[in-house]
Design an enzyme around this catalytic site. Structure first.
Site, short mmCIF file in Angstrom:
data_model
loop_
_atom_site.label_atom_id
_atom_site.label_comp_id
_atom_site.label_asym_id
_atom_site.label_seq_id
_atom_site.Cartn_x
_atom_site.Cartn_y
_atom_site.Cartn_z
CB SER A 108 39.64 41.58 37.97
OG SER A 108 39.89 40.81 39.10
CG ASP A 152 49.06 42.00 37.11
OD1 ASP A 152 49.80 41.44 36.28
OD2 ASP A 152 48.11 41.42 37.68
#
Ligand code: PMV
Length: 319
Positions: A108, A152
């Site tokens: 996130s 990521d």
């Protein structure tokens, strides 16, 4: 003036978390059923340098320059501005919303940075390549933990499955046959920074053993890449189980994550493992049939949320 909007997907690490920090390969895929959105609007009549940010999901409403310099949202704005003086930026309002659960291993933080960086740079009339976006997210990720591998930001900026080795050009992963991954949230927040520090301490205390564990995980990522690219995704199930065992040995699993992994396997999953930093967060489960039964078993075993994600086949040529 139109609003400038950008979205970014979540992600899961299929194989290789933690070992990737030590130079071993890892595989990550985007999860587009969860998204972060950033919308930037000019504030007509506002004074230059007035950058307001709203993130109702975390009850945040603030002037960016009043946030702590280490705040990831401020860092993302500053990453876009580079050498420019924030005081000269046209007045604007940035609104962030997200359906990606926080601290669960779904990326996130990187997705918020990606959406914000894209929307704000468009507002400023700059066109960034995916690689530039990835680089700027990486700068923000360093706030979360000191030694991010870069996986990521890479998967979220490029929004495609990747095979990643730190310090080397990443490869897009060609998916021959689609497969289904069930993501189950343990409800306990993941602690990536703590997990990364724990692994580092364990490695310092016992370098030979941990180098071997990292190598074994890297070997699993390599085998899985071949299986996924050759159209045998069902065969990665046992490798997921093996990767979970190695993550346990690294010290980043928890009884709750182990319990969910066992429940999924007993209910008929082809394989299961924790995903991401660990010490909480998600497990991922390879499913071919009986998804309802597996979902029910996971819910009974404490999963607070499950999400079914199909990894679609693609036509990426690999060299
Ligand atoms: O917790 P996540 O989803 O951000 O994943 C962290 C992955 C690690 O390999 C543990 C750290 C890294 O920087 O790659």
């Amino acid at each position: 003036m139109p609003a400038f909007t950008a979205t970014a997907p979540g992600k899961i690490i299929l194989f290789g978390e933690h070992a990737v920090v030590y130079g071993e390969p890892a595989i990550a895929v985007p999860v587009s059923s969860v998204q972060t959105r950033a919308v930037v609007n000019a504030v007509i009549g506002g004074s230059s340098g007035e950058i307001q940010i709203e993130a109702p999901d975390i009850s945040l409403s603030a002037a960016v320059m009043e946030l702590d310099p280490d705040h990831p949202l401020r860092a993302a704005v500053m990453a876009v501005l580079g050498d420019k003086d924030p005081g000269e930026m046209p007045a604007c309002n940035i609104r962030i919303s997200s359906s990606i659960p926080v601290a669960s291993g779904l990326g996130s933080g990187a997705a918020v940075s990606a959406a914000l960086i894209r929307a704000l740079s468009a507002f400023l009339g700059q066109r960034l390549t995916d690689e530039q976006v990835s680089h700027l997210i990486f700068e923000v990720e360093k706030i979360h933990h000191d030694t991010p591998s870069g996986i990521d930001n890479t998967v979220i900026a490029h929004q495609k499955p990747i095979y990643y080795v730190k310090g080397e050009p990443f490869q897009f992963l060609s998916i021959e046959s689609p497969f289904s991954i069930l993501i189950a949230d343990s409800g306990i927040p993941g602690h990536t920074q703590e997990a990364v520090q724990r692994v580092r301490q364990n490695w310092i205390n016992n370098p030979d053993r941990f180098d071997l564990l990292f190598k074994s995980i890297g070997g699993i990522s390599k085998m899985s890449k071949e299986l996924i690219q050759s159209g045998s995704p069902a065969d990665i199930g046992p490798l997921m189980n093996e990767n979970h065992l190695l993550l346990q040995e690294l010290g980043v699993s928890t009884p709750e994550l182990d319990h969910l992994v066992d429940a999924a396997r007993q209910a008929g999953a082809l394989g299961a493992k924790l995903s991401g930093g660990g010490l909480g967060g998600n497990i991922i489960v390879l499913v071919d049939e009986g998804i309802d039964k597996i979902t029910e078993a996971l819910t009974k075993s404490g999963a607070v949320h499950t999400l079914n994600s199909t990894i679609p086949s693609n036509q990426i040529s690999t060299d």
